[in-house]
Write an enzyme that holds these catalytic residues in place. Structure first.
Site, PDB file in Angstrom:
ATOM      1  N   CYS A  79       0.831  -1.199   0.000  1.00 41.18           N
ATOM      2  CA  CYS A  79       0.000   0.000   0.000  1.00 41.18           C
ATOM      3  C   CYS A  79       0.875   1.262   0.000  1.00 41.18           C
ATOM      4  O   CYS A  79       1.511   1.575  -0.996  1.00 41.18           O
ATOM      5  CB  CYS A  79      -0.976  -0.041   1.165  1.00 41.18           C
ATOM      6  SG  CYS A  79      -2.359   1.111   0.988  1.00 41.18           S
ATOM      7  N   HIS A 167      -3.755  -5.080   0.578  1.00 44.51           N
ATOM      8  CA  HIS A 167      -3.257  -5.608   1.854  1.00 44.51           C
ATOM      9  C   HIS A 167      -3.359  -7.131   1.861  1.00 44.51           C
ATOM     10  O   HIS A 167      -4.449  -7.681   2.038  1.00 44.51           O
ATOM     11  CB  HIS A 167      -4.046  -5.023   3.027  1.00 44.51           C
ATOM     12  CG  HIS A 167      -3.758  -3.586   3.287  1.00 44.51           C
ATOM     13  ND1 HIS A 167      -2.740  -3.167   4.106  1.00 44.51           N
ATOM     14  CD2 HIS A 167      -4.343  -2.455   2.813  1.00 44.51           C
ATOM     15  CE1 HIS A 167      -2.706  -1.839   4.142  1.00 44.51           C
ATOM     16  NE2 HIS A 167      -3.671  -1.390   3.359  1.00 44.51           N
ATOM     17  N   GLU A 169      -2.301  -9.072   4.170  1.00 43.41           N
ATOM     18  CA  GLU A 169      -2.329  -9.568   5.540  1.00 43.41           C
ATOM     19  C   GLU A 169      -3.731  -9.700   6.120  1.00 43.41           C
ATOM     20  O   GLU A 169      -3.925 -10.370   7.137  1.00 43.41           O
ATOM     21  CB  GLU A 169      -1.472  -8.676   6.451  1.00 43.41           C
ATOM     22  CG  GLU A 169      -2.029  -7.285   6.686  1.00 43.41           C
ATOM     23  CD  GLU A 169      -1.648  -6.263   5.627  1.00 43.41           C
ATOM     24  OE1 GLU A 169      -1.770  -5.059   5.898  1.00 43.41           O
ATOM     25  OE2 GLU A 169      -1.246  -6.681   4.518  1.00 43.41           O
ATOM     26  N   VAL A 224      -1.985 -16.732  31.651  1.00 43.37           N
ATOM     27  CA  VAL A 224      -1.054 -17.505  30.825  1.00 43.37           C
ATOM     28  C   VAL A 224       0.248 -16.748  30.578  1.00 43.37           C
ATOM     29  O   VAL A 224       1.320 -17.346  30.521  1.00 43.37           O
ATOM     30  CB  VAL A 224      -1.731 -17.925  29.500  1.00 43.37           C
ATOM     31  CG1 VAL A 224      -2.041 -16.722  28.629  1.00 43.37           C
ATOM     32  CG2 VAL A 224      -0.870 -18.920  28.734  1.00 43.37           C
TER      33      VAL A 224
END
Length: 509
Positions: A79, A167, A169, A224
């Site tokens: 981008c 994008h 991702e 955790v």
């Protein structure tokens, strides 16, 4: 030497998602701000330029020096990154007549280009930009288009330099993982060896070298993150780790005793500290969320400083800080906006003589769980929902009092226990009960009531960076509401939060 991909952050909301996608390929990557480009060494196999809220046409647009990278290492501009490369090296970028945002489909895909190997014609991609590349620099050729964007992707001839105006991702780009794998594995040559086991091995070695013969104090929360951090430190330095679990008066109902019992099974040396009165007294009168966080953080440090003085040779404070904490607290990895501070991010005051060690600082939550599983942690630790460091203080909106905490603990205990009982707990990433700073009129029996309102929150997520609200069954919500109102003195109304992140955050404060 650990091979890696560098990601240069120009402030995009998706930068962290690029990192997660690369790591899902079992390849280690690091995010660095665009204005602090590290000199690549032999461990760097390639570089990705992120998107940005800026336009390359803006006077103050990010303009990094890529002289040590372009033409020397594989380079992928995403981008803004693609537009910057085009603009910088002789192409023409113009403001689009209409913002190119949303779904599009690739056409004229050149699968001879290694970046687009195995990418389908018509593959769906996600656009999110206001500018477009009108013409490419000399020596560049288009390798993919869409109906509206001629130069949706390009390659610099004779270089492993690529630009894409979409994008890869995001979830909406259906073959984005294939494209990223083409770049990271095939073009950059990464071996995909960054696994939980390899992380454990390298981290334990780093901890041994960093800490030496010193002792470490680590604050446990029962969650955790701190538990995995403790197990990594325990593996590195053994009995020289002392864990402290502080009851700040803001834990869930009965949590202090149950967590202390759980830790006995792990072989950790854990000291319990009852500091609830101190925390609640310091919180008196504080209503603003950031002030409450700072008070809790400072009090937490005071408690640790006092305890550290009792432990000989303690030189380090271990923390379970993870990457989303860092991203949301400080703009350390780029120009991203600070959303909120975290009490365990940003260092310690000068009077405290402990140095910080954070084994999980660059891991996402899902990665922490995978590491915990490789360490052999029992499921009861791995499946626990995240719980905020400031505890119920940021779920009591406004001033925190002992009575408000009591009320919220009881309501929360009913909610969580019913999630467990109905088998819904594991389908929720995080559940929370929030006490609102309002009262509402109700009727109980024949009497009018004017009592408190609690909100229920349940979200689905993988790392806390984004989250969707859970569509819990209506009959379940009705059951929770009924039990809370009937059993928690002071509550006469229950509501359900149906906001996602973004635009809302997971916690209310």
């Amino acid at each position: 030497m650990q091979e890696k991909i560098l990601i240069l952050d120009f402030g995009s909301q998706y930068t962290q998602l690029i990192a997660r996608r690369v790591r899902e390929l079992n390849v280690y990557c690091e995010i660095h701000p665009y204005h602090h480009v590290p000199l690549p060494d032999a461990s760097v196999k390639g570089v990705i330029l992120s998107g940005s809220p800026f336009s390359v046409l803006d006077e103050n647009a990010p303009r990094p020096d890529l002289s040590a990278i372009k033409g020397k290492l594989p380079l992928l501009g995403v981008c803004y990154g693609a537009q910057y490369l085009a603009h910088r090296f002789g192409g023409e970028v113009k403001a689009s007549n209409s913002r190119e945002y949303g779904q599009a489909n690739l056409s004229r895909v050149n699968r001879e280009c290694p970046l687009f190997r195995s990418i389908s014609d018509g593959s769906r991609v996600w656009m999110s930009h206001g500018d477009t590349i009108e013409s490419l620099p000399p020596g560049c050729s288009a390798v993919a288009s869409t109906a509206d964007v001629t130069n949706a992707a390009y390659q610099v001839e004779g270089e492993q330099t690529f630009g894409i105006q979409f994008h890869p991702e995001v979830y909406h780009t259906t073959e984005g993982t294939i494209l990223l794998k083409n770049f990271v594995v095939d073009i950059c040559g990464c071996k995909q060896e960054w696994t939980p086991d390899s992380f454990i091995e390298s981290t334990v070695n780093e901890l041994k070298n960093k800490i030496g013969d010193d002792r470490v104090i680590l604050g446990l929360s029962g969650g955790v993150d701190s538990t995995v951090a403790a197990m990594l430190l325990h593996r590195a330095i053994g009995p020289r780790l002392t864990c402290i679990f502080v009851d700040n008066g803001l834990l869930r109902l009965g949590e202090f005793d149950s967590v202390m019992e759980n830790y006995k099974e792990l072989g950790l040396h854990v000291i319990g500290v009852d500091a609830g009165d101190l925390f609640l007294s310091r919180l008196a009168g504080a209503e603003e969320p950031e002030r409450k966080r700072k008070i809790i953080g400072n009090t937490f440090i005071d408690v640790f400083d006092a305890k550290a003085g009792e432990i000989e040779e303690a030189r380090w404070l271990g923390q379970g800080t993870i990457y989303p904490d860092v991203i949301e607290s400080l703009s350390v990895n780029g120009p991203s906006q600070t959303i909120k501070s975290h009490h365990n991010v940003g260092g310690l005051p000068g009077y405290m003589k402990l140095k910080i060690v954070e084994p999980l600082r660059l891991l996402f939550k899902d990665e922490v769980r995978r590491v915990g599983k490789s360490l052999g942690l029992p499921e009861k630790f791995l499946r626990r929902h995240p719980f905020p460091g400031p505890g119920l203080a940021i779920r009591v909106l406004g001033e925190v009092t002992r009575e408000k905490v009591r009320l919220l603990q009881e309501a929360d205990a009913i909610y969580i226990s019913l999630l467990e009982e109905t088998g819904l707990y594991d389908s929720v990433w995080q559940a929370a009960t929030i006490l609102l700073p309002v009262r509402s009129v109700g009727v109980m029996g024949d009497e009018r009531t004017y009592e408190n309102v609690v909100a229920l929150r349940a979200v689905e997520s993988t790392d806390g960076m984004t989250a969707d609200w859970c569509h819990l069954p209506h009959d379940f919500l009705a059951r929770v509401s009924n039990q809370i109102i009937n059993n928690v003195r002071g509550v006469n109304r229950v509501v359900y939060d149906i906001s996602s992140k973004p635009p809302a955050t997971i916690e209310w404060e």
